[in-house]
Motif scaffolding. Structure first.
Motif, PDB file in Angstrom:
ATOM      1  N   HIS A  50      46.491  33.545  41.599  1.00 15.78           N
ATOM      2  CA  HIS A  50      46.490  32.282  42.345  1.00 15.78           C
ATOM      3  C   HIS A  50      47.332  31.186  41.708  1.00 15.78           C
ATOM      4  O   HIS A  50      47.551  30.155  42.331  1.00 15.78           O
ATOM      5  CB  HIS A  50      45.064  31.716  42.443  1.00 15.78           C
ATOM      6  CG  HIS A  50      44.030  32.725  42.775  1.00 15.78           C
ATOM      7  ND1 HIS A  50      43.919  33.255  44.029  1.00 15.78           N
ATOM      8  CD2 HIS A  50      43.075  33.320  42.022  1.00 15.78           C
ATOM      9  CE1 HIS A  50      42.928  34.129  44.032  1.00 15.78           C
ATOM     10  NE2 HIS A  50      42.407  34.194  42.828  1.00 15.78           N
ATOM     11  N   ASP A 418      38.999  38.545  40.491  1.00 15.30           N
ATOM     12  CA  ASP A 418      38.940  37.162  40.955  1.00 15.30           C
ATOM     13  C   ASP A 418      40.126  36.343  40.473  1.00 15.30           C
ATOM     14  O   ASP A 418      40.457  35.317  41.077  1.00 15.30           O
ATOM     15  CB  ASP A 418      37.617  36.508  40.518  1.00 15.30           C
ATOM     16  CG  ASP A 418      36.487  36.941  41.435  1.00 15.30           C
ATOM     17  OD1 ASP A 418      36.581  36.668  42.640  1.00 15.30           O
ATOM     18  OD2 ASP A 418      35.542  37.593  40.952  1.00 15.30           O
ATOM     19  N   ARG A 426      36.499  43.484  40.852  1.00 16.44           N
ATOM     20  CA  ARG A 426      35.969  42.248  40.262  1.00 16.44           C
ATOM     21  C   ARG A 426      34.998  42.568  39.122  1.00 16.44           C
ATOM     22  O   ARG A 426      34.248  43.544  39.208  1.00 16.44           O
ATOM     23  CB  ARG A 426      35.254  41.438  41.340  1.00 16.44           C
ATOM     24  CG  ARG A 426      36.216  40.821  42.343  1.00 16.44           C
ATOM     25  CD  ARG A 426      35.503  40.213  43.510  1.00 16.44           C
ATOM     26  NE  ARG A 426      34.845  41.239  44.315  1.00 16.44           N
ATOM     27  CZ  ARG A 426      33.937  41.005  45.230  1.00 16.44           C
ATOM     28  NH1 ARG A 426      33.539  39.764  45.453  1.00 16.44           N
ATOM     29  NH2 ARG A 426      33.414  41.985  45.924  1.00 16.44           N
ATOM     30  N   PRO A 429      31.461  38.894  39.372  1.00 17.17           N
ATOM     31  CA  PRO A 429      30.279  38.971  40.238  1.00 17.17           C
ATOM     32  C   PRO A 429      29.283  40.040  39.767  1.00 17.17           C
ATOM     33  O   PRO A 429      28.066  39.839  39.865  1.00 17.17           O
ATOM     34  CB  PRO A 429      30.858  39.332  41.611  1.00 17.17           C
ATOM     35  CG  PRO A 429      32.269  38.876  41.561  1.00 17.17           C
ATOM     36  CD  PRO A 429      32.710  39.074  40.139  1.00 17.17           C
ATOM     37  N   GLN A 432      27.425  38.646  36.887  1.00 15.55           N
ATOM     38  CA  GLN A 432      26.433  37.663  37.334  1.00 15.55           C
ATOM     39  C   GLN A 432      25.220  38.348  37.969  1.00 15.55           C
ATOM     40  O   GLN A 432      24.080  37.927  37.771  1.00 15.55           O
ATOM     41  CB  GLN A 432      27.087  36.687  38.318  1.00 15.55           C
ATOM     42  CG  GLN A 432      28.089  35.770  37.610  1.00 15.55           C
ATOM     43  CD  GLN A 432      28.862  34.882  38.563  1.00 15.55           C
ATOM     44  OE1 GLN A 432      29.187  35.289  39.680  1.00 15.55           O
ATOM     45  NE2 GLN A 432      29.174  33.674  38.126  1.00 15.55           N
TER      46      GLN A 432
ATOM     47  N   PRO B  98      39.114  32.905  44.361  1.00 15.40           N
ATOM     48  CA  PRO B  98      38.060  33.681  43.713  1.00 15.40           C
ATOM     49  C   PRO B  98      36.791  33.728  44.564  1.00 15.40           C
ATOM     50  O   PRO B  98      36.500  32.778  45.298  1.00 15.40           O
ATOM     51  CB  PRO B  98      37.810  32.919  42.404  1.00 15.40           C
ATOM     52  CG  PRO B  98      39.081  32.185  42.147  1.00 15.40           C
ATOM     53  CD  PRO B  98      39.640  31.856  43.499  1.00 15.40           C
ATOM     54  N   THR B  99      36.073  34.835  44.448  1.00 12.24           N
ATOM     55  CA  THR B  99      34.865  35.011  45.259  1.00 12.24           C
ATOM     56  C   THR B  99      33.647  34.390  44.599  1.00 12.24           C
ATOM     57  O   THR B  99      32.549  34.446  45.147  1.00 12.24           O
ATOM     58  CB  THR B  99      34.584  36.512  45.473  1.00 12.24           C
ATOM     59  OG1 THR B  99      34.373  37.120  44.185  1.00 12.24           O
ATOM     60  CG2 THR B  99      35.744  37.199  46.179  1.00 12.24           C
ATOM     61  N   ILE B 100      33.828  33.875  43.398  1.00 15.73           N
ATOM     62  CA  ILE B 100      32.697  33.297  42.666  1.00 15.73           C
ATOM     63  C   ILE B 100      32.756  31.776  42.759  1.00 15.73           C
ATOM     64  O   ILE B 100      33.808  31.218  43.050  1.00 15.73           O
ATOM     65  CB  ILE B 100      32.777  33.695  41.176  1.00 15.73           C
ATOM     66  CG1 ILE B 100      34.198  33.414  40.665  1.00 15.73           C
ATOM     67  CG2 ILE B 100      32.398  35.152  40.993  1.00 15.73           C
ATOM     68  CD1 ILE B 100      34.356  33.476  39.196  1.00 15.73           C
ATOM     69  N   ALA B 101      31.616  31.159  42.483  1.00 25.09           N
ATOM     70  CA  ALA B 101      31.617  29.697  42.398  1.00 25.09           C
ATOM     71  C   ALA B 101      32.293  29.320  41.083  1.00 25.09           C
ATOM     72  O   ALA B 101      31.881  29.788  40.016  1.00 25.09           O
ATOM     73  CB  ALA B 101      30.181  29.189  42.430  1.00 25.09           C
TER      74      ALA B 101
END
Ligand code: SF4
Lengths: 550, 115
Positions: A50, A418, A426, A429, A432, B98-101
């Motif tokens: 990104h 990510d 990923r 996640p 987490q 990103p898919t996370i916070a």
């Protein structure tokens, strides 16, 4: 801590000016991307999914409070208010613009920091024991040698274009907290018969596509001769390492191809031309560098960490002390490990405000010093036991008081898909989800020491091969799956984990690991850690969990 | 550059903006948009090659780097009418972040005991 001399500062300042000019030429079109890419990588600047990512070197994981404050300022001014501490004791900023990168490097140089050699086929930032200088079992502080290696390897003209990147780790203690057996060169301090300190030199370790545990090439090299011996290794690697295939270019492949005996013979032959030359580190030079790492003026105190935990007024404080505070070599003091693995916190991430607070706390409670661990946590290395309650309260209020260091939820994870352009899957996640599954800290303490490492691809930045439970993200026809290994370890008994079963989706991986933990709790013998149980019984009882979860 | 993609697959051209690395997509107006939904979809090899040739000028002009061609989901085009959507997880993450916070830099309480 080491302070730059004029030579260091000039070198870094010149590099900032060079890079500013290179960026300007890139933006004006005078340099193509093909020409510019190696230049930006030499300054730690990657283009990720990104944005640009800047990797900043933290030599042997040691930071001053002023340096931490600068990292916070960079996070706030140039990034999105946070940074990511890595398994190589560095920090990465994920949302950097190319135009501002030279300004960041200029800011870093004001606190004696840079991003040199955090990328490219050169000798990378030397990593070390995060408890260096304070661990009770240490022979000598390894950062003295690490600093010598930093000076030797920085812009070394012969080793700036190696066949591939090159990583060195060093420990001064018998307990290996620096994973020295899985580095291109690992150095482990010993004393010889006369009590002189020197290094066992381990070569050809590494993870990635071809994981290898390093082999001892010389059981003891006196400190004075270490540089000439390492220079000999580097020359042999530089001459014979493959450059035709990047997957075969690491030193581990060379050592494996010709065998450790022949590799050793080549190194010894080269060494005869190098030892007793100016590469020898004179005792006075060593002493001058050692002076930078002199212990702070500790107060004469008494008491142990265990006593501090037993005497804690609060059960939650006691639990945090037991998990996060390690014994210190000086009575009445402790090594405080600050977890960056809170629930829902991406492993290793810290916000700018947390970094600022840690700088303040380091100044107030830890003689101004902070360390970064390869487990992606931080350390305040010189804390008086009597200060633990106040320090813990401050950490807790800032979301930094999670009592899980070394436990199941202290998960090592790379940025994964990510952020990372090379990723298959990923990592964050899944980390987490596992952290949430093991959020009960009483249960985590009951489970005891357990390292879970998650890499988003075979490059193994999270060292999954040496996790007690290792998880590798794979991409099967666009689906993210996770391959689980058991029994890896990166300590002094380093071993590679064994694959258990086929790759599974993330939710199954969480169930599977929960099942592995249940199996361990059911079959462990008194005093056995997870890794001890796996070593005793093998993977078979755990594979049954796999079938049950299928 | 272009990967081996199905010859008849709907595709878009993507890149990163040189200045800040932001993911962008080539639009029908000949601009670069950070929104995949605004991307120009092309469906044949010759059309892709022609589009890439034009985009190369913006690489040479230092506007973008890392030109690539990705497949997009045709059903989204037809059924939703809201522009192309990514097929792979990687491209979905490139498109939406990103898919996370992400960590939020909230102020932390500084203990009164600190000087
Ligand atoms: S292991 Fe792979 S996905 Fe993870 S940071 Fe390294 S290169 Fe990226």
């Amino acid at each position: 801590m080491y302070q730059y001399d004029t030579h260091d500062q000039t070198l870094v300042d010149q590099r900032v000016a060079q890079f500013r000019d290179q960026v300007a030429r890139r933006l004006s079109g005078a340099l193509t991307e093909e020409q510019f890419k190696p230049l930006r990588l030499m300054n730690g600047l990657y283009l990720q999914l990104h944005a640009y990512m800047l990797r900043v070197a933290i030599p042997y994981g040691t930071l001053s409070a002023a340096q931490m404050r600068m990292l916070a300022q960079i996070a706030r001014r140039y990034d999105r208010g946070y940074g990511h501490f890595t398994t190589r004791q560095n920090i990465q900023f994920n949302w950097i613009t190319l135009a501002e990168a030279p300004d960041i490097l200029a800011d870093l140089s004001r606190v004696q920091m840079h991003a040199l050699q955090t990328s490219g086929n050169c000798i990378r930032n030397v990593t070390s024991d995060p408890w260096a200088g304070v661990a009770p079992d240490e022979i000598e502080d390894p950062r003295i040698t690490a600093e010598i290696l930093r000076q030797w390897s920085t812009l070394h003209p012969e080793f700036s274009y190696l066949p591939r990147k090159f990583k060195i780790a060093i420990t001064g203690a018998p307990s290996d907290r620096a994973a020295v057996r899985v580095h291109d060169i690992g150095l482990r301090m010993h004393r010889d018969d006369r009590g002189e300190a020197g290094y066992e030199v381990i070569v050809g370790g590494g993870l990635g596509r071809t994981p290898v545990i390093g082999k001892t090439i010389r059981p003891f090299v006196p400190k004075r001769h270490l540089l000439s011996y390492l220079e000999a290794i580097m020359r042999v690697y530089n001459s014979f390492g493959r450059r035709d295939n990047m997957y075969k270019a690491r030193i581990k492949i060379l050592v494996d191809a010709i065998g450790i005996t022949e590799f050793r013979d080549l190194v010894e032959a080269e060494w005869t031309t190098l030892r007793e030359t100016e590469l020898d580190v004179a005792p006075e030079t060593y002493a001058a560098i050692a002076a930078h790492f002199a212990p702070p003026a500790y107060e004469a105190l008494t008491g142990t960490v265990a006593e501090a935990a037993d005497g804690a007024s609060d059960a939650v404080l006691a639990r945090w002390i037991r998990a996060n505070v390690a014994p210190h070599r000086v009575p009445g003091h402790g090594i405080v490990n600050v977890s960056l693995k809170g629930t829902d916190q991406p492993p290793g991430d810290a916000t700018a405000s947390q970094m600022d607070l840690l700088a303040d706390l380091a100044e107030h409670y830890s003689h101004g010093e902070i360390r970064v661990t390869h487990e992606q946590n931080l350390v305040l290395p010189h804390v008086r036991l009597s200060d633990l309650p106040a320090l813990w309260a401050a950490l807790e209020a800032a979301g930094l008081g999670t009592p899980n260091v070394g436990l199941v939820s202290d998960i090592i994870a790379c940025p994964g898909l990510d952020y990372c352009a090379l990723a298959n899957a990923r990592s964050i996640p899944l980390a987490q989800a596992l952290t949430r599954r093991f959020a009960d800290m009483d249960r985590a303490q009951e489970i005891g020491e357990l390292h879970i490492n998650i890499s988003g691809c075979i490059n193994a930045c999270a060292h999954h091969h040496v996790g007690h439970i290792g998880i590798l993200g794979v991409d099967r026809h666009g689906e993210e799956l996770y391959q689980v290994t058991l029994g890896g370890r990166s300590d002094e008994q380093a071993a590679l984990g064994k694959v258990v079963g086929p790759a599974v989706p993330a939710d199954r991986a969480v169930d599977l690991i929960a099942g592995f933990v249940d199996t361990y709790l059911a079959i462990r013998q008194p005093g056995e850690r997870f890794i001890d149980t796996v070593a005793r019984v093998g993977t078979t009882p755990f594979k049954e969990t796999l079938h049950a979860a299928a | 550059m272009a990967r081996k993609l199905r010859a008849d697959a709907p595709r878009v051209v993507t890149a990163n903006r040189l200045l800040d690395g932001v993911v962008v997509y080539r639009t029908a107006a000949g601009t670069w948009s950070p929104h995949l939904a605004r991307a120009l979809v092309v469906g044949s090899d010759p059309a892709v090659e022609a589009l890439l040739a034009v985009c190369e000028r913006d690489v040479a002009g230092c506007e973008v780097v890392g030109l690539d061609v990705i497949e997009v989901r045709p059903d989204a085009l037809a059924a939703r009418g809201d522009g192309p959507r990514a097929i792979t997880q990687r491209e979905a993450i490139r498109a939406t972040g990103p898919t996370i916070a992400l960590p939020v830099d909230r102020p932390v309480t500084r203990p009164a005991s600190l000087p």
